[in-house]
Design a protein around this motif. Structure first.
Motif, PDB file in Angstrom:
ATOM      1  N   LYS A 106       0.799  -1.219   0.000  1.00  0.00           N
ATOM      2  CA  LYS A 106       0.000   0.000   0.000  1.00  0.00           C
ATOM      3  C   LYS A 106       0.836   1.276   0.000  1.00  0.00           C
ATOM      4  O   LYS A 106       0.283   2.379  -0.104  1.00  0.00           O
ATOM      5  N   GLY A 107       2.142   1.138   0.153  1.00  0.00           N
ATOM      6  CA  GLY A 107       2.999   2.311   0.161  1.00  0.00           C
ATOM      7  C   GLY A 107       2.789   3.185   1.386  1.00  0.00           C
ATOM      8  O   GLY A 107       2.855   4.410   1.319  1.00  0.00           O
ATOM      9  N   THR A 108       2.523   2.537   2.536  1.00  0.00           N
ATOM     10  CA  THR A 108       2.333   3.265   3.786  1.00  0.00           C
ATOM     11  C   THR A 108       3.300   2.732   4.831  1.00  0.00           C
ATOM     12  O   THR A 108       3.845   1.628   4.689  1.00  0.00           O
ATOM     13  N   ASN A 109       3.518   3.510   5.877  1.00  0.00           N
ATOM     14  CA  ASN A 109       4.429   3.090   6.941  1.00  0.00           C
ATOM     15  C   ASN A 109       3.705   2.491   8.135  1.00  0.00           C
ATOM     16  O   ASN A 109       4.334   1.856   8.984  1.00  0.00           O
ATOM     17  N   LYS A 110       2.399   2.725   8.212  1.00  0.00           N
ATOM     18  CA  LYS A 110       1.658   2.320   9.400  1.00  0.00           C
ATOM     19  C   LYS A 110       0.337   1.661   9.032  1.00  0.00           C
ATOM     20  O   LYS A 110      -0.175   1.844   7.932  1.00  0.00           O
ATOM     21  N   VAL A 111      -0.206   0.922  10.013  1.00  0.00           N
ATOM     22  CA  VAL A 111      -1.520   0.298   9.896  1.00  0.00           C
ATOM     23  C   VAL A 111      -2.322   0.642  11.143  1.00  0.00           C
ATOM     24  O   VAL A 111      -1.779   1.132  12.136  1.00  0.00           O
ATOM     25  N   PRO A 131       5.051   1.044  18.098  1.00  0.00           N
ATOM     26  CA  PRO A 131       4.295   2.269  17.790  1.00  0.00           C
ATOM     27  C   PRO A 131       4.716   2.932  16.487  1.00  0.00           C
ATOM     28  O   PRO A 131       3.935   3.690  15.912  1.00  0.00           O
ATOM     29  N   GLU A 132       5.918   2.625  16.024  1.00  0.00           N
ATOM     30  CA  GLU A 132       6.384   3.207  14.758  1.00  0.00           C
ATOM     31  C   GLU A 132       5.637   2.627  13.560  1.00  0.00           C
ATOM     32  O   GLU A 132       5.705   3.173  12.455  1.00  0.00           O
ATOM     33  N   ARG A 133       4.883   1.525  13.775  1.00  0.00           N
ATOM     34  CA  ARG A 133       4.157   0.885  12.676  1.00  0.00           C
ATOM     35  C   ARG A 133       2.637   0.929  12.856  1.00  0.00           C
ATOM     36  O   ARG A 133       1.914   0.390  12.017  1.00  0.00           O
ATOM     37  N   VAL A 134       2.164   1.550  13.935  1.00  0.00           N
ATOM     38  CA  VAL A 134       0.720   1.558  14.227  1.00  0.00           C
ATOM     39  C   VAL A 134       0.229   2.986  14.399  1.00  0.00           C
ATOM     40  O   VAL A 134       0.720   3.724  15.251  1.00  0.00           O
ATOM     41  N   SER A 135      -0.765   3.354  13.607  1.00  0.00           N
ATOM     42  CA  SER A 135      -1.332   4.704  13.691  1.00  0.00           C
ATOM     43  C   SER A 135      -2.549   4.767  14.605  1.00  0.00           C
ATOM     44  O   SER A 135      -2.799   5.783  15.256  1.00  0.00           O
ATOM     45  N   HIS A 136      -3.340   3.679  14.638  1.00  0.00           N
ATOM     46  CA  HIS A 136      -4.579   3.635  15.417  1.00  0.00           C
ATOM     47  C   HIS A 136      -4.661   2.285  16.123  1.00  0.00           C
ATOM     48  O   HIS A 136      -4.348   1.249  15.526  1.00  0.00           O
ATOM     49  N   MET A 137      -5.126   2.302  17.376  1.00  0.00           N
ATOM     50  CA  MET A 137      -5.336   1.065  18.130  1.00  0.00           C
ATOM     51  C   MET A 137      -6.734   1.102  18.742  1.00  0.00           C
ATOM     52  O   MET A 137      -7.045   1.969  19.552  1.00  0.00           O
TER      53      MET A 137
END
Length: 234
Positions: A106-111, A131-137
């Motif tokens: 997807k060309g993104t750094n986070k999920v 946390p460097e790979r997660v935007s929302h929890m």
């Protein structure tokens, strides 16, 4: 709503793994199942159906991987050290074979990560570890103390997969950028667990939303109500 089924041999776990993916486009959401749930549980219990609109509009894509809880925390036939080590491998599997691949595609750094009940633990543990790979929890009736699963045993693998223990000392700056939701019911068996995690986040001045539903218990109807509300904030 587009639905795809994937099955592959995981080199990290040395076993076959399955995953369902819902949607054709949109922000990636990793959705963990409950205690002994598999890749199809959140579909079968209508949790995915509850967010059909977001999926069909191409706003989100939802990834539902298998869990291996029966081999890790819930496996009473092996030593607690092995239970914890098996979970470490699961964490590596999620990172290397799911999150990294999704981000590359997807060309993104986070999920975003989410889950009900024990899936809420999985989501929170992965998010606070990475946390460097997660935007929302989005945790729905999660619990965040794994010590009851290890019969008094304790080592680094237990510590670093036990959010109530490692989070107080965590200082990655992306923790303060993450959008965190703790959803729980008034009559929820995990109510006190959510209050405890909320107090840790408050002490660290990490922003979060504590969402307590009145007259609600720990069950799928609550989570099916919560999930679309949380995705609307994404």
């Amino acid at each position: 709503m587009k639905e795809e089924h994937f099955k592959w041999y995981s080199p990290t776990l040395s076993k076959d793994i399955e995953m369902l993916v819902f949607g054709h486009a949109g922000y990636p959401v990793i959705l963990f199942p409950t205690t002994m749930g598999k890749h199809n549980e959140c579909r079968d219990m209508k949790l995915v159906e509850s967010v059909r609109w977001f999926v069909e509009q191409g706003l989100v894509q939802i990834y539902c991987p298998d869990s291996i809880n029966e081999l890790s925390w819930y496996n009473k036939t092996i030593h607690p050290a092995e239970r914890a080590k098996n979970h470490v491998w699961y964490d590596e599997f999620i990172m290397n074979e799911v999150v990294n691949k999704v981000c590359n595609d997807k060309g993104t750094n986070k999920v975003a990560v989410a889950g009900p009940s024990f899936g809420g633990y999985q989501a929170a543990n992965f998010a606070f570890r990475h946390p460097e790979r997660v935007s929302h929890m989005f945790s729905m009736s999660g619990s965040f103390d794994i010590k009851s699963f290890v019969d008094g045993y304790y080592d680094d693998n237990v510590f670093f997969n036990n959010p109530v223990d490692f989070l107080p000392g965590a200082n990655h700056p992306d923790l303060w950028n993450m959008k965190i939701v703790l959803g729980v019911g008034e009559w929820d068996i995990c109510l006190e667990a959510n209050k405890k995690l909320a107090s840790i986040l408050t002490e660290k001045n990490i922003p979060f939303w504590y969402d307590e539903h009145q007259s609600a218990k720990h069950d799928w109807p609550l989570w099916n109500k919560m999930f679309p509300h949380y995705l609307s904030k994404l």
